[in-house]
Design a protein around this motif. Structure first.
Motif, PDB file in Angstrom:
ATOM      1  N   SER A   1       0.839  -1.194   0.000  1.00 19.76           N
ATOM      2  CA  SER A   1       0.000   0.000   0.000  1.00 19.76           C
ATOM      3  C   SER A   1       0.874   1.244   0.000  1.00 19.76           C
ATOM      4  CB  SER A   1      -0.911  -0.004   1.226  1.00 19.76           C
ATOM      5  OG  SER A   1      -0.128  -0.011   2.419  1.00 19.76           O
ATOM      6  N   GLY A   2       0.218   2.397  -0.129  1.00 18.23           N
ATOM      7  CA  GLY A   2       0.944   3.645  -0.127  1.00 18.23           C
ATOM      8  C   GLY A   2       1.248   4.142   1.274  1.00 18.23           C
ATOM      9  N   ILE A   3       2.044   5.205   1.344  1.00 17.65           N
ATOM     10  CA  ILE A   3       2.455   5.816   2.608  1.00 17.65           C
ATOM     11  C   ILE A   3       1.889   7.224   2.662  1.00 17.65           C
ATOM     12  CG2 ILE A   3       4.432   6.670   3.926  1.00 17.65           C
ATOM     13  CD1 ILE A   3       4.140   3.699   4.110  1.00 17.65           C
ATOM     14  N   SER A   4       1.377   7.614   3.797  1.00 19.68           N
ATOM     15  CA  SER A   4       0.855   8.962   3.999  1.00 19.68           C
ATOM     16  C   SER A   4       1.674   9.668   5.065  1.00 19.68           C
ATOM     17  CB  SER A   4      -0.623   8.916   4.417  1.00 19.68           C
ATOM     18  OG  SER A   4      -1.406   8.286   3.422  1.00 19.68           O
ATOM     19  N   GLY A   5       1.774  10.994   4.915  1.00 19.59           N
ATOM     20  CA  GLY A   5       2.486  11.779   5.907  1.00 19.59           C
ATOM     21  C   GLY A   5       3.578  12.623   5.291  1.00 19.59           C
ATOM     22  N   ASP A   6       4.532  13.020   6.152  1.00 16.72           N
ATOM     23  CA  ASP A   6       5.651  13.855   5.742  1.00 16.72           C
ATOM     24  C   ASP A   6       6.949  13.099   5.964  1.00 16.72           C
ATOM     25  OD1 ASP A   6       3.629  15.677   5.470  1.00 16.72           O
ATOM     26  OD2 ASP A   6       4.068  16.742   7.339  1.00 16.72           O
ATOM     27  N   GLY A   7       7.977  13.475   5.210  1.00 16.45           N
ATOM     28  CA  GLY A   7       9.276  12.856   5.429  1.00 16.45           C
ATOM     29  C   GLY A   7      10.225  13.105   4.286  1.00 16.45           C
ATOM     30  N   GLN A   8      11.413  12.574   4.458  1.00 10.51           N
ATOM     31  CA  GLN A   8      12.485  12.738   3.481  1.00 10.51           C
ATOM     32  C   GLN A   8      12.431  11.595   2.475  1.00 10.51           C
ATOM     33  OE1 GLN A   8      16.379  13.175   5.254  1.00 10.51           O
ATOM     34  NE2 GLN A   8      17.349  12.237   3.480  1.00 10.51           N
ATOM     35  N   VAL A   9      12.433  11.943   1.176  1.00 15.93           N
ATOM     36  CA  VAL A   9      12.311  10.932   0.121  1.00 15.93           C
ATOM     37  C   VAL A   9      13.666  10.613  -0.501  1.00 15.93           C
ATOM     38  CG1 VAL A   9      11.134  10.337  -2.028  1.00 15.93           C
ATOM     39  CG2 VAL A   9       9.994  11.785  -0.354  1.00 15.93           C
ATOM     40  N   PHE A  10      14.479  11.635  -0.802  1.00 16.90           N
ATOM     41  CA  PHE A  10      15.777  11.433  -1.432  1.00 16.90           C
ATOM     42  C   PHE A  10      16.835  12.240  -0.687  1.00 16.90           C
ATOM     43  CE2 PHE A  10      12.716  11.170  -4.979  1.00 16.90           C
ATOM     44  CZ  PHE A  10      12.949   9.873  -5.396  1.00 16.90           C
ATOM     45  N   THR A  11      18.076  11.806  -0.829  1.00 14.87           N
ATOM     46  CA  THR A  11      19.243  12.572  -0.396  1.00 14.87           C
ATOM     47  C   THR A  11      20.186  12.682  -1.585  1.00 14.87           C
ATOM     48  OG1 THR A  11      19.074  11.840   1.903  1.00 14.87           O
ATOM     49  CG2 THR A  11      21.197  12.704   1.178  1.00 14.87           C
ATOM     50  N   LEU A  12      20.431  13.914  -2.033  1.00 13.80           N
ATOM     51  CA  LEU A  12      21.280  14.172  -3.196  1.00 13.80           C
ATOM     52  C   LEU A  12      22.624  14.691  -2.736  1.00 13.80           C
ATOM     53  CD1 LEU A  12      18.653  16.070  -5.394  1.00 13.80           C
ATOM     54  CD2 LEU A  12      18.998  13.607  -5.173  1.00 13.80           C
ATOM     55  N   THR A  13      23.697  14.126  -3.268  1.00 15.60           N
ATOM     56  CA  THR A  13      25.053  14.575  -2.955  1.00 15.60           C
ATOM     57  C   THR A  13      25.652  15.205  -4.199  1.00 15.60           C
ATOM     58  OG1 THR A  13      25.328  12.788  -1.351  1.00 15.60           O
ATOM     59  CG2 THR A  13      27.321  13.912  -2.098  1.00 15.60           C
TER      60      THR A  13
END
Length: 762
Positions: free
Chosen positions: A712-724
């Motif tokens: 299933s999907g995820i709901s809420g807030d948060g960090q998706v990627f980290t770019l260097t």
């Protein structure tokens, strides 16, 4: 008197107006020259155009603003492309419109402007077809919507749930009753028993599944009636509709190109009912509606104008010669001549009848180098003559500089060779010839022919355009001149000096590249004087002359390509569509989300109606535009050469299953080092798949993070990627999110907003 004064004042004013306009035009022209030297072509164009408006009869001003028109328009196009990549579509459209206003013939500006207008309209009105791609006819509409079944009528797409193990006629009739359509059968059709189990499908999907299971095909007869027959080639040929249409091609002109397109249509459409009409550049096709619709798509995909490139070839040559000739040349030889300085006088007297008496006297003098034998015994100093040449004083200094700038311009189609020849054609004798015989005027040529060689600047270029910003140039440049002439067999044959470069290079649009540079330095020194005395320091200048000569020659070739017409490809040209099977072409239309409604029950005793499949309501309940993707931190100061990280965070996500992103950055200042997942999509312990592709030349980073299938999907807030990133050079770079459309567990789009981060490199 007052009236005379006023008249004189008016005459003075009107007399000075042209002079004032001339002075202002000259000032504007000089400002344009300064701007052009700085390569600020937009400003130069404005100054030149103002000068021309003031003095339209002066050809210098018109030639100047016409010359920089193209470069000014290209500058606006380049700025617009940069703004388009950074997501500033409205500002980019303004730049493209300014380019069109300056140079209405700029195809690349018109193409880019149309593309940005379509993007803006799609952003303002999602789901509405872009301008220029709307359906022009029912067949065109059929092609534009080609991904699902033929539309019967505005029938409700109510989900059908059905379980049957009956005769195929019964199955078709049951589906017809559930959907409210009439079903007709071919008299030759033989029914057979099949088992069909349908759960929450649409009418079109139910008909396609049943046709596949029973090896039949159907076609609409009326908006609410279908006709069923056995799926055999003979029946399809007999019952399928036939459409004829003529397609006029606007870009393919060569006969081989037209023939290639005909071969593609015959092969892919599996039809021989196709004919080309070369004189009108037209193709006539007869086939089913789906075949004609697919033919229209293929012709629209392939009948496109070729990209075009304007190549600026800059040839810069600088020559400098220095000559110093200093000293006194004394006499270095003397000549002595022996002369006879004796004089002999002879007198003769007599009488002549009729004339009288008279006397004749004859005197002979000396001859240089000739004496008689009687004089040898009496030689003295007066018999010798000494000749001494005069001394020569030389004081010469010469410093000359020559600059040669050649800047030809070549316009060529993609894949087509273009040639430019600037110079002369020099004749060269070929064949059999021999020198003159005995100098008696016999023609020395025997069966001699002459070929002509192009001498000067000879350029052959074949471009190939990649996308909208890169070009591969296959170029041959020959710079030649006649250095001297040599006598061969009595014929003065030219000796041709040559500088030749054969090159194949891939460049960005507007990039200046030095193909090759040649630097020649020649220094010579000679002394002419009396031996011994010419070697004494300082005094040698009184007994000799010294000649010093230095020659510097520098030659540079430079190329600057400009794309004036790019490849005009839309999403509709590249998307994949379902065209049926290998035996029959059938276009399928995509069906949107199924409306949630109570399941339709089958007639009692013929079908069972299980519960309607559950649809995740979290995605439907998510308000449009509530999700926001942003960078953390939004601004950052870093040192050149250092690495730093920027997080991509999601706020307000609802049932997020996949996050596909396109991120734009400045490749001249930043370099992507690493991409890693954030904790948001894996907060329940599920593994997250990360796929990324970095185009380091264009500065485009494609990212996709997806949860495992079935989750299933995820709901809420948060960090998706980290770019260097790594900071490459000082400056201010923008990292922006260009496309931000999330996917839920049903793979439906979730609108989301994007943002940007400012990176300052010092």
């Amino acid at each position: 008197m007052k009236r005379l004064t006023r008249v004189l004042a008016l005459l003075l004013i009107f007399g000075t107006l042209p002079a004032v306009a001339t002075d202002k035009a000259k000032a504007l022209y000089k400002q344009g020259l300064d701007a052009e030297m700085r390569q600020d072509y937009v400003t130069a164009y404005n100054f030149y155009h103002q000068a021309y408006e003031l003095k339209p009869t002066d050809i210098t001003y018109r030639a100047s603003f016409e010359r920089v028109r193209f470069f000014a328009s290209a500058a606006h196009v380049h700025n617009g492309q940069l703004l388009e990549k950074s997501g500033k579509l409205q500002e980019a459209l303004t730049e493209f419109e300014q380019a069109i206003a300056i140079d209405p013939s700029s195809f690349i500006a018109q193409q880019e402007a149309n593309k940005v207008r379509r993007a803006l309209q799609q952003a303002d009105h999602p789901g509405q077809p872009p301008p220029g791609e709307a359906a022009k006819s029912s067949l065109h509409k059929r092609m534009e919507e080609a991904a699902g079944p033929v539309e019967l009528a505005p029938i409700s797409n109510t989900p059908i749930t059905l379980k049957l193990s009956e005769d195929t006629k019964t199955v078709y009739e049951t589906i017809g009753k559930l959907a409210g359509i009439n079903v007709l059968f071919d008299p030759d059709y033989t029914s057979r028993r099949v088992r069909v189990e349908l759960n929450g499908v649409t009418l079109q999907e139910a008909l396609e599944i049943t046709a596949l299971e029973s090896k039949t095909f159907w076609r609409p007869v009326t908006p609410n009636t279908i006709f069923i027959a056995a799926d055999t080639p003979a029946k399809r040929k007999e019952l399928e509709q036939s459409v004829i249409r003529t397609f006029y091609l606007t870009n393919l002109s060569a006969p081989n190109e037209l023939q290639d397109l005909v071969n593609i249509l015959r092969t892919l459409l599996d039809t021989q009912r196709l004919q080309q009409f070369i004189s009108q550049q037209a193709i006539v096709i007869r086939g089913t509606p789906d075949q004609i619709a697919l033919a229209e798509k293929l012709i629209d995909d392939l009948d496109k104008s070729r990209p075009e490139v304007v190549v600026d070839v800059v040839i810069m040559q600088v020559q400098r010669n220095k000559l110093r000739d200093l000293g006194i040349t004394p006499p270095t030889n003397a000549s002595v001549a022996l002369i006879d300085n004796t004089n002999t006088s002879t007198s003769t007297s007599g009488s002549n009848v009729g004339t009288g008496n008279g006397t004749v006297t004859t005197t002979s003098g000396s001859t240089a180098g000739v004496i008689n034998l009687n004089t040898l015994a009496h030689l003295n100093a007066t018999n010798f003559q000494v000749t001494v040449p005069p001394a020569t004083a030389t004081f010469l200094y010469n410093d000359s500089s020559t600059k040669i700038l050649q800047q030809p311009q070549i316009r060529a189609l993609d894949g087509q060779k273009a040639s430019l020849k600037i110079g002369q054609r020099v004749p060269v004798a070929t064949g059999s010839f021999q020198p003159g015989i005995g100098g008696v005027g016999i023609n020395p040529l025997v069966n001699t022919q002459f070929n002509y060689i192009d001498v000067g600047v000879n350029i052959d270029v074949t471009p190939h355009v990649h996308g909208t910003d890169q070009v591969t140039l296959k170029l041959t440049m020959d710079i030649s001149a006649v250095d001297s002439y040599q006598n061969i067999g009595g014929i003065q044959q030219p000796v041709i000096g040559q500088r030749k470069i054969e090159h194949e290079i891939r460049m960005r649009e507007g990039e200046a590249n030095i193909m090759g540079g040649i630097l020649e330095e020649t220094e010579s020194r000679s002394i002419n004087g009396i031996p011994g005395l010419a070697s004494i320091p300082f005094f040698r200048y009184f007994f000799s002359t010294e000649n010093k000569q230095r020659q510097d020659n520098e030659l540079v070739f430079m190329l600057i390509p400009h794309i004036v017409r790019a490849q005009d490809v839309f999403d509709s040209n590249t998307r994949a569509i379902d065209v049926g099977t290998a035996n029959a072409i059938s276009l399928r239309r995509s069906i949107g989300a199924v409306d949630q409604a109570p399941p339709v029950q089958a007639p009692q005793g013929t079908a069972q109606a299980p519960a309607t499949p559950q649809v995740d309501q979290s995605a439907a309940a998510a308000p449009a535009g509530s999700a926001l993707l942003s960078f953390d931190p939004a601004s950052l100061n870093v040192a050149a050469g250092s690495t730093f990280t920027v997080n991509v965070s999601l706020a307000g996500g609802q049932n997020v299953y996949s996050v596909p992103l396109q991120i734009l950055y400045n490749p001249n200042l930043l370099q992507v080092v690493n991409v890693s997942n954030g904790p948001m999509l894996s907060q329940d312990g599920q593994a997250v798949a990360l796929v990324h592709r970095d185009d380091s030349m264009a500065g485009i980073l494609q990212l996709t993070a997806s949860r495992p299938p079935g989750s299933s999907g995820i709901s809420g807030d948060g960090q998706v990627f980290t770019l260097t990133f790594q900071a490459k050079a000082p400056g201010q770079a923008t990292v922006s999110i260009n496309r931000a459309t999330l996917k839920n567990a049903s793979m439906q789009n979730i609108p989301a907003g994007g943002s940007q981060a400012i990176i300052t490199v010092h």
